[in-house]
Write a protein that holds these residues in place. Structure first.
Motif, mmCIF file in Angstrom:
data_model
loop_
_atom_site.group_PDB
_atom_site.id
_atom_site.type_symbol
_atom_site.label_atom_id
_atom_site.label_comp_id
_atom_site.label_asym_id
_atom_site.label_seq_id
_atom_site.Cartn_x
_atom_site.Cartn_y
_atom_site.Cartn_z
ATOM 1 N N LYS A 7 81.106 54.091 88.118
ATOM 2 C CA LYS A 7 80.692 55.361 87.533
ATOM 3 C C LYS A 7 79.353 55.166 86.811
ATOM 4 C CE LYS A 7 82.201 59.004 84.394
ATOM 5 N NZ LYS A 7 83.262 59.447 83.450
ATOM 6 N N LYS A 8 78.427 56.072 87.078
ATOM 7 C CA LYS A 8 77.111 56.005 86.432
ATOM 8 C C LYS A 8 77.173 56.808 85.136
ATOM 9 C CE LYS A 8 74.613 55.229 90.747
ATOM 10 N NZ LYS A 8 73.511 55.663 91.647
ATOM 11 N N SER A 9 77.754 56.172 84.128
ATOM 12 C CA SER A 9 78.022 56.877 82.869
ATOM 13 C C SER A 9 76.835 56.896 81.919
ATOM 14 C CB SER A 9 79.221 56.234 82.166
ATOM 15 O OG SER A 9 78.992 54.847 81.979
ATOM 16 N N HIS A 10 75.808 56.081 82.209
ATOM 17 C CA HIS A 10 74.627 56.041 81.334
ATOM 18 C C HIS A 10 73.534 56.898 81.964
ATOM 19 C CE1 HIS A 10 76.614 52.765 79.200
ATOM 20 N NE2 HIS A 10 76.853 52.213 80.391
ATOM 21 N N ARG A 11 73.252 58.022 81.340
ATOM 22 C CA ARG A 11 72.361 59.010 81.942
ATOM 23 C C ARG A 11 71.064 59.171 81.132
ATOM 24 N NH1 ARG A 11 73.325 61.967 86.096
ATOM 25 N NH2 ARG A 11 75.529 61.411 86.033
ATOM 26 N N CYS A 12 69.952 59.259 81.883
ATOM 27 C CA CYS A 12 68.644 59.463 81.257
ATOM 28 C C CYS A 12 68.553 60.880 80.708
ATOM 29 C CB CYS A 12 67.538 59.202 82.277
ATOM 30 S SG CYS A 12 65.882 59.603 81.687
ATOM 31 N N LEU A 13 68.134 61.011 79.443
ATOM 32 C CA LEU A 13 68.035 62.319 78.803
ATOM 33 C C LEU A 13 66.796 63.093 79.255
ATOM 34 C CD1 LEU A 13 69.031 61.302 75.154
ATOM 35 C CD2 LEU A 13 70.475 62.336 76.924
ATOM 36 N N VAL A 14 65.893 62.402 79.962
ATOM 37 C CA VAL A 14 64.654 63.056 80.401
ATOM 38 C C VAL A 14 64.815 63.635 81.800
ATOM 39 C CG1 VAL A 14 62.185 62.756 80.862
ATOM 40 C CG2 VAL A 14 63.281 61.508 78.968
ATOM 41 N N CYS A 15 65.271 62.815 82.768
ATOM 42 C CA CYS A 15 65.348 63.261 84.158
ATOM 43 C C CYS A 15 66.780 63.331 84.684
ATOM 44 C CB CYS A 15 64.519 62.347 85.054
ATOM 45 S SG CYS A 15 65.145 60.648 85.166
ATOM 46 N N ASN A 24 69.967 48.848 82.631
ATOM 47 C CA ASN A 24 69.163 49.524 83.653
ATOM 48 C C ASN A 24 68.582 50.828 83.121
ATOM 49 O OD1 ASN A 24 69.823 47.476 85.400
ATOM 50 N ND2 ASN A 24 71.448 48.604 86.445
ATOM 51 N N LEU A 25 69.369 51.529 82.316
ATOM 52 C CA LEU A 25 68.876 52.768 81.700
ATOM 53 C C LEU A 25 67.713 52.475 80.767
ATOM 54 C CD1 LEU A 25 68.953 55.749 80.940
ATOM 55 C CD2 LEU A 25 70.791 55.210 79.321
ATOM 56 N N ASN A 26 67.849 51.415 79.962
ATOM 57 C CA ASN A 26 66.779 51.066 79.025
ATOM 58 C C ASN A 26 65.480 50.733 79.753
ATOM 59 O OD1 ASN A 26 68.461 51.446 76.841
ATOM 60 N ND2 ASN A 26 69.072 49.286 76.713
ATOM 61 N N HIS A 28 64.670 51.829 82.721
ATOM 62 C CA HIS A 28 64.204 53.084 83.304
ATOM 63 C C HIS A 28 63.460 53.934 82.281
ATOM 64 C CE1 HIS A 28 64.246 57.001 85.292
ATOM 65 N NE2 HIS A 28 64.820 57.484 84.195
ATOM 66 N N MET A 29 63.910 53.953 81.044
ATOM 67 C CA MET A 29 63.291 54.778 80.008
ATOM 68 C C MET A 29 61.832 54.409 79.777
ATOM 69 S SD MET A 29 65.327 57.114 79.120
ATOM 70 C CE MET A 29 64.340 57.741 77.748
ATOM 71 N N LEU A 30 61.471 53.167 80.082
ATOM 72 C CA LEU A 30 60.076 52.742 79.921
ATOM 73 C C LEU A 30 59.151 53.491 80.868
ATOM 74 C CD1 LEU A 30 60.606 48.873 79.550
ATOM 75 C CD2 LEU A 30 60.142 50.526 77.730
ATOM 76 N N THR A 31 59.688 53.983 81.992
ATOM 77 C CA THR A 31 58.854 54.751 82.920
ATOM 78 C C THR A 31 58.462 56.091 82.316
ATOM 79 O OG1 THR A 31 60.761 55.811 84.009
ATOM 80 C CG2 THR A 31 60.027 53.681 84.877
ATOM 81 N N GLY A 44 45.620 39.511 79.142
ATOM 82 C CA GLY A 44 45.843 40.703 78.332
ATOM 83 C C GLY A 44 46.559 41.832 79.037
ATOM 84 N N LYS A 45 46.917 41.638 80.305
ATOM 85 C CA LYS A 45 47.623 42.682 81.031
ATOM 86 C C LYS A 45 49.062 42.774 80.514
ATOM 87 C CE LYS A 45 48.160 44.388 85.772
ATOM 88 N NZ LYS A 45 47.950 44.109 87.212
ATOM 89 N N SER A 46 49.605 43.985 80.453
ATOM 90 C CA SER A 46 50.954 44.168 79.927
ATOM 91 C C SER A 46 51.877 44.755 80.985
ATOM 92 C CB SER A 46 50.932 45.066 78.692
ATOM 93 O OG SER A 46 50.347 46.316 78.997
ATOM 94 N N PHE A 47 53.198 44.532 80.800
ATOM 95 C CA PHE A 47 54.195 44.919 81.784
ATOM 96 C C PHE A 47 55.401 45.533 81.089
ATOM 97 C CE2 PHE A 47 51.612 41.556 83.399
ATOM 98 C CZ PHE A 47 51.329 41.944 84.689
ATOM 99 N N SER A 48 56.066 46.432 81.795
ATOM 100 C CA SER A 48 57.220 47.124 81.226
ATOM 101 C C SER A 48 58.496 46.298 81.327
ATOM 102 C CB SER A 48 57.419 48.478 81.919
ATOM 103 O OG SER A 48 57.580 48.305 83.314
ATOM 104 N N THR A 49 58.591 45.386 82.298
ATOM 105 C CA THR A 49 59.801 44.573 82.475
ATOM 106 C C THR A 49 59.447 43.090 82.458
ATOM 107 O OG1 THR A 49 59.696 44.476 84.902
ATOM 108 C CG2 THR A 49 60.798 46.388 83.913
ATOM 109 N N VAL A 50 60.401 42.282 82.008
ATOM 110 C CA VAL A 50 60.181 40.845 81.941
ATOM 111 C C VAL A 50 60.074 40.240 83.339
ATOM 112 C CG1 VAL A 50 62.646 40.243 81.875
ATOM 113 C CG2 VAL A 50 60.957 38.728 80.800
ATOM 114 N N GLY A 51 60.736 40.853 84.329
ATOM 115 C CA GLY A 51 60.641 40.363 85.705
ATOM 116 C C GLY A 51 59.230 40.483 86.248
#
Length: 264
Positions: A7-15, A24-26, A28-31, A44-51
């Motif tokens: 069950k996908k119980s964690h839902r984005c409040l934006v989309c 995964n929700l956290n 996604h929220m960075l987008t 100096g380049k920055s990234f939203s995910t550690v991967g």
């Protein structure tokens, strides 16, 4: 497959997109926020995910930990190795149900599907030009900034795209890795083989809409189209004769010099 059953119980409040895991929700929220908390201390380049950050750091170290067990080619990311492996098996598991064309990667499949819908979801903020893929948009943005981040280590010439740098490097090595399987002629670029094969197949995919004459290359078609216009764009500065093609005037100019084109 467990992710499809959960069950996908964690839902984005934006989309309103749903996720099985809060992590995964956290991510996604960075987008939506645009936050990029992982900063490279080298460039100096920055990234939203550690991967993505870890994958980027390998570009500075040059490390390629993933090896193909068929040809021993090395890759920085395991995903790149998996896509490469399909080139040995020829497997194309992603089938378009519209035209029947198949693809080895889901990314190429998704990009292809947009050709049927005509959808171009990525917009340039500078000129508002639309693109089907975010990668195409990123490359386009370099035309506005003039940025050329990819530098040749031999002559220090810079390029806006890594693909152009790779093609340029072949001019230093003389390597021609792409070979025609009919006559064994070799080429530095894959597109060179593709164009050359049309000599064997007599394929002429580019046709003139005025006289229906056909050509193997789009450049030849463009040169031909000038013959249907009344404009002659290249005047001779010696005898004032005018020509519709740059190549034609160059040959003509030899008649005014000591060089005789017939000798060549």
């Amino acid at each position: 497959m467990m992710n499809h059953k959960r069950k996908k119980s964690h839902r984005c409040l934006v989309c309103a997109k749903g996720f099985c895991h809060v992590g995964n929700l956290n991510r996604h929220m960075l987008t939506h926020t645009g936050e990029k908390p992982h900063l490279c201390n080298v460039c100096g380049k920055s990234f939203s995910t550690v991967g993505n950050f870890n994958a980027h750091m390998l570009t500075h170290t040059g490390e390629k930990p993933y090896r193909c067990n068929v040809c021993e080619k090395m890759f920085r990311q395991v995903g790149h190795l998996k896509r490469h492996a399909l080139s040995h098996t020829g497997e194309k598991p992603h089938l378009c149900n519209v035209c029947g064309k198949s693809f080895s990667t889901v990314g190429n499949f998704n990009a292809h599907m947009l050709t049927h819908t005509g959808k171009k979801p990525f917009r340039c903020d500078v000129c508002e030009k639309m693109f089907r893929q975010v990668g195409h948009l990123k490359r386009h943005l370099l035309t506005h900034t003039g940025e050329k981040p990819h530098r040749c280590v031999v002559c220090e010439k810079q390029f806006s795209e890594v693909g152009d740098l790779k093609k340029h490097m072949l001019t230093h090595t003389g390597e021609k890795p792409h070979r025609c399987n009919v006559c064994n002629k070799s080429f530095g670029q894959k597109v060179g083989v593709k164009m050359h094969m049309r000599i064997h197949t007599d394929e002429k995919p580019h046709h003139c809409y005025v006289c229906e004459k056909r050509f193997r290359q789009v450049g030849h078609l463009k040169s031909h189209m000038i013959t249907h216009t009344v404009d002659k764009l290249y005047p001779c500065n010696v005898c004032e004769q005018e020509f519709s093609r740059m190549g034609t005037i160059k040959i003509h100019m030899l008649t005014h010099s000591k060089e005789n084109p017939r000798q060549y």
